[in-house]
Design an enzyme around this catalytic site. Structure first.
Site, PDB file in Angstrom:
ATOM      1  N   SER A   1       0.889  -1.115   0.043  1.00  0.00           N
ATOM      2  CA  SER A   1      -0.277   0.003  -0.002  1.00  0.00           C
ATOM      3  C   SER A   1       0.806   1.296   0.125  1.00  0.00           C
ATOM      4  O   SER A   1       1.399   1.777   1.152  1.00  0.00           O
ATOM      5  CB  SER A   1      -0.970  -0.209   1.344  1.00  0.00           C
ATOM      6  OG  SER A   1      -1.423   1.279   1.519  1.00  0.00           O
TER       7      SER A   1
ATOM      8  N   GLY B   1       9.067  -4.917   5.231  1.00  0.00           N
ATOM      9  CA  GLY B   1       8.104  -3.793   4.900  1.00  0.00           C
ATOM     10  C   GLY B   1       7.079  -3.771   6.015  1.00  0.00           C
ATOM     11  O   GLY B   1       6.558  -2.674   6.494  1.00  0.00           O
ATOM     12  N   SER B   2       6.484  -4.832   6.165  1.00  0.00           N
ATOM     13  CA  SER B   2       5.304  -4.893   6.995  1.00  0.00           C
ATOM     14  C   SER B   2       5.808  -4.534   8.613  1.00  0.00           C
ATOM     15  O   SER B   2       4.831  -3.873   9.247  1.00  0.00           O
ATOM     16  CB  SER B   2       4.730  -6.350   6.974  1.00  0.00           C
ATOM     17  OG  SER B   2       4.303  -6.837   5.824  1.00  0.00           O
TER      18      SER B   2
ATOM     19  N   ASP C   1      11.696 -14.950   2.355  1.00  0.00           N
ATOM     20  CA  ASP C   1      13.160 -14.626   1.953  1.00  0.00           C
ATOM     21  C   ASP C   1      13.778 -14.779   3.370  1.00  0.00           C
ATOM     22  O   ASP C   1      15.194 -14.943   3.394  1.00  0.00           O
ATOM     23  CB  ASP C   1      13.296 -12.989   1.937  1.00  0.00           C
ATOM     24  CG  ASP C   1      12.364 -12.686   0.497  1.00  0.00           C
ATOM     25  OD1 ASP C   1      12.041 -13.293  -0.397  1.00  0.00           O
ATOM     26  OD2 ASP C   1      12.120 -11.469   0.504  1.00  0.00           O
TER      27      ASP C   1
ATOM     28  N   ARG D   1      17.225 -31.273 -12.980  1.00  0.00           N
ATOM     29  CA  ARG D   1      18.380 -32.066 -13.013  1.00  0.00           C
ATOM     30  C   ARG D   1      18.317 -33.045 -14.131  1.00  0.00           C
ATOM     31  O   ARG D   1      19.173 -33.537 -14.761  1.00  0.00           O
ATOM     32  CB  ARG D   1      18.820 -32.442 -11.680  1.00  0.00           C
ATOM     33  CG  ARG D   1      20.064 -33.187 -11.842  1.00  0.00           C
ATOM     34  CD  ARG D   1      20.126 -34.022 -10.369  1.00  0.00           C
ATOM     35  NE  ARG D   1      20.513 -33.228  -9.147  1.00  0.00           N
ATOM     36  CZ  ARG D   1      21.616 -32.693  -8.967  1.00  0.00           C
ATOM     37  NH1 ARG D   1      22.763 -32.734  -9.836  1.00  0.00           N
ATOM     38  NH2 ARG D   1      21.918 -32.032  -8.139  1.00  0.00           N
TER      39      ARG D   1
ATOM     40  N   ARG E   1      14.184 -11.696  -3.203  1.00  0.00           N
ATOM     41  CA  ARG E   1      14.855 -10.084  -3.382  1.00  0.00           C
ATOM     42  C   ARG E   1      16.137 -10.034  -3.312  1.00  0.00           C
ATOM     43  O   ARG E   1      17.053 -10.481  -4.142  1.00  0.00           O
ATOM     44  CB  ARG E   1      13.882  -9.449  -2.413  1.00  0.00           C
ATOM     45  CG  ARG E   1      13.554  -8.041  -2.640  1.00  0.00           C
ATOM     46  CD  ARG E   1      12.874  -7.449  -1.562  1.00  0.00           C
ATOM     47  NE  ARG E   1      11.712  -7.860  -1.306  1.00  0.00           N
ATOM     48  CZ  ARG E   1      10.553  -7.414  -1.993  1.00  0.00           C
ATOM     49  NH1 ARG E   1      10.652  -6.339  -2.887  1.00  0.00           N
ATOM     50  NH2 ARG E   1       9.379  -7.965  -1.650  1.00  0.00           N
TER      51      ARG E   1
ATOM     52  N   ALA F   1      24.482 -28.353  -5.255  1.00  0.00           N
ATOM     53  CA  ALA F   1      24.987 -27.341  -6.544  1.00  0.00           C
ATOM     54  C   ALA F   1      26.351 -27.310  -6.646  1.00  0.00           C
ATOM     55  O   ALA F   1      27.342 -27.158  -5.673  1.00  0.00           O
ATOM     56  CB  ALA F   1      24.058 -25.981  -6.492  1.00  0.00           C
TER      57      ALA F   1
ATOM     58  N   GLU G   1      18.035 -14.260  -7.312  1.00  0.00           N
ATOM     59  CA  GLU G   1      17.308 -13.273  -8.154  1.00  0.00           C
ATOM     60  C   GLU G   1      17.953 -11.830  -8.118  1.00  0.00           C
ATOM     61  O   GLU G   1      18.170 -10.879  -8.833  1.00  0.00           O
ATOM     62  CB  GLU G   1      15.631 -13.162  -8.133  1.00  0.00           C
ATOM     63  CG  GLU G   1      15.366 -12.351  -6.723  1.00  0.00           C
ATOM     64  CD  GLU G   1      13.897 -12.508  -6.605  1.00  0.00           C
ATOM     65  OE1 GLU G   1      13.109 -12.820  -7.828  1.00  0.00           O
ATOM     66  OE2 GLU G   1      13.517 -12.186  -5.604  1.00  0.00           O
TER      67      GLU G   1
ATOM     68  N   GLN H   1       7.403 -20.880  -5.996  1.00  0.00           N
ATOM     69  CA  GLN H   1       7.983 -20.742  -4.563  1.00  0.00           C
ATOM     70  C   GLN H   1       7.377 -20.175  -3.609  1.00  0.00           C
ATOM     71  O   GLN H   1       7.493 -20.426  -2.272  1.00  0.00           O
ATOM     72  CB  GLN H   1       9.585 -20.041  -4.667  1.00  0.00           C
ATOM     73  CG  GLN H   1      10.373 -20.596  -5.242  1.00  0.00           C
ATOM     74  CD  GLN H   1      11.484 -19.750  -5.888  1.00  0.00           C
ATOM     75  OE1 GLN H   1      12.682 -19.644  -5.176  1.00  0.00           O
ATOM     76  NE2 GLN H   1      11.330 -19.034  -7.061  1.00  0.00           N
TER      77      GLN H   1
HETATM   78  O1  F6P Z   1       9.815 -10.725  -0.456  1.00  0.00           O
HETATM   79  C1  F6P Z   1       9.109 -11.907  -0.790  1.00  0.00           C
HETATM   80  C2  F6P Z   1       9.274 -12.084  -2.383  1.00  0.00           C
HETATM   81  O2  F6P Z   1       8.730 -13.181  -2.754  1.00  0.00           O
HETATM   82  C3  F6P Z   1      10.663 -12.140  -2.893  1.00  0.00           C
HETATM   83  O3  F6P Z   1      11.480 -13.164  -2.660  1.00  0.00           O
HETATM   84  C4  F6P Z   1      10.460 -11.459  -4.346  1.00  0.00           C
HETATM   85  O4  F6P Z   1      11.412 -10.790  -4.995  1.00  0.00           O
HETATM   86  C5  F6P Z   1       9.106 -10.595  -4.258  1.00  0.00           C
HETATM   87  O5  F6P Z   1       8.593 -10.949  -2.860  1.00  0.00           O
HETATM   88  C6  F6P Z   1       8.258 -10.597  -5.235  1.00  0.00           C
HETATM   89  O6  F6P Z   1       7.149  -9.563  -5.038  1.00  0.00           O
HETATM   90  P1  F6P Z   1       6.194  -9.167  -6.051  1.00  0.00           P
HETATM   91  O7  F6P Z   1       5.512 -10.116  -6.520  1.00  0.00           O
HETATM   92  O8  F6P Z   1       5.446  -7.968  -5.357  1.00  0.00           O
HETATM   93  O9  F6P Z   1       7.117  -8.600  -6.993  1.00  0.00           O
END
Ligand code: F6P
Length: 305
Positions: free
Chosen positions: A58, A89-90, A112, A139, A156, A171, A208, A237
């Site tokens: 929000s 954030g929350s 995360d 694999r 994230r 890995a 990522e 995930q």
């Molecule tokens: O923070 C959790 C998370 O799933 C991250 O791993 C991912 O980068 C992000 O949220 C994705 O969020 P959104 O769907 O808002 O892009």
């Protein structure tokens, strides 16, 4: 998240609390989008992914006007405590509410697993289990074709999912934003060492947050001549039936949050340290981001091949 909602509602009912479900997080609080919850509203949800309360980011809540509206909603709806479920954030949002006079309890819920004061957060185990089973499937093709599979996982800016998935799948390399990797020693030499030991397919896990999964794959092909393919696991995930470890963690954290409310021990983050839980007061929390576990990362690298 549904398992934690269930535990909070069931134990609240047992304590004769009135409980309102706030739809879509802080945005829902601003819009007074709430409904009465009871045991019936949380039955048959423990096995479901996602959240029955929905969620949103929000932007309005980040403004002073939005904060005031959310605070007014709490007063007008007679809310004594807001239980906030979420990640960094929350928790920051809950702290703002608390600084504006609203009592809150936070429960770390993020795949995360990057919340500073807690070893664990709800969703992480499920995400790692899902990523692991996806990599196991990928694999099979990498093995059949003698290829390299470069697999991007979520998280994230945090490498926890990559680290734990990388260990789980054995890995050849695990690349995370927290560690400045060297292409030669951390990837090419690792692949070379594995090849010398008879390996013909390679799994590279990339967080990522590095934002360079495709580049890494192309460079591996170019430098080694091994065919390399990218797979981005994405939102699988974040969904699906939660693992039993997550359901148990969520149930325990939900109970702990209600116990804190019963004791009037408010304005805390429910924190898991080792096998126990404790409340960490908002006033003691300056930084919400957890430090990366370099000790486990080093162990992971020492056995990656
Ligand atoms: O923070 C959790 C998370 O799933 C991250 O791993 C991912 O980068 C992000 O949220 C994705 O969020 P959104 O769907 O808002 O892009």
């Amino acid at each position: 998240m549904n398992a934690v909602i269930r535990a909070i509602v069931v134990l609240s009912v047992a304590n004769n609390f009135r409980i309102l479900g706030i739809l879509r997080g802080f945005g829902g609080l601003i819009n007074r989008d709430v409904y009465e919850m009871n045991i019936h509203t949380v039955s048959e949800i423990i096995e479901k992914g996602g959240t029955i309360l929905y969620t949103t980011r929000s932007p309005e809540f980040l403004t002073n006007d939005g904060l005031k509206k959310a605070t007014d909603s709490c007063r007008d709806l007679g809310i004594d405590v807001v239980v906030v479920l979420g990640g960094e954030g929350s928790i920051l949002g809950a702290k703002r509410l608390y600084e504006n006079g609203v009592n809150c309890i936070c429960i770390p819920c993020t795949i995360d697993n990057d919340v500073l004061c807690s070893d664990n957060s709800i969703g992480f185990d499920t995400a790692v289990n899902t990523a692991t089973s996806m990599v196991d499937k990928i694999r099979d093709t990498a093995q059949a074709h003698d290829r390299c599979s470069v697999i991007e996982v979520m998280g994230r800016k945090c490498g926890n999912i990559a680290l734990h998935t990388g260990i789980s799948v054995g890995a050849t390399a695990i690349l995370v934003p927290e560690y400045k990797f060297d292409f030669d020693s951390d990837i090419i030499e690792k692949i070379g060492f594995a090849q010398e030991n008879g390996k013909k397919h390679f799994i590279i896990i990339v967080a990522e947050g590095l934002k360079m999964t495709q580049e890494i794959s192309s460079e591996i092909s170019l430098r080694t001549g091994i065919e390399s393919r990218v797979s981005i696991l994405g939102y699988v995930q974040r969904g699906g039936a939660p693992s039993s470890a997550d359901r148990i963690l969520a149930s325990k954290m939900g109970c702990f949050a209600v116990e804190l409310i019963v004791e009037n021990n408010l304005n805390n983050v429910v924190s898991v340290v080792g096998n126990s839980m404790s409340p960490v007061p908002f006033s003691e929390i300056r930084n919400f981001k957890k430090k990366f576990d370099f000790s486990t990362y080093e162990k992971a690298l020492s056995i990656s091949t």
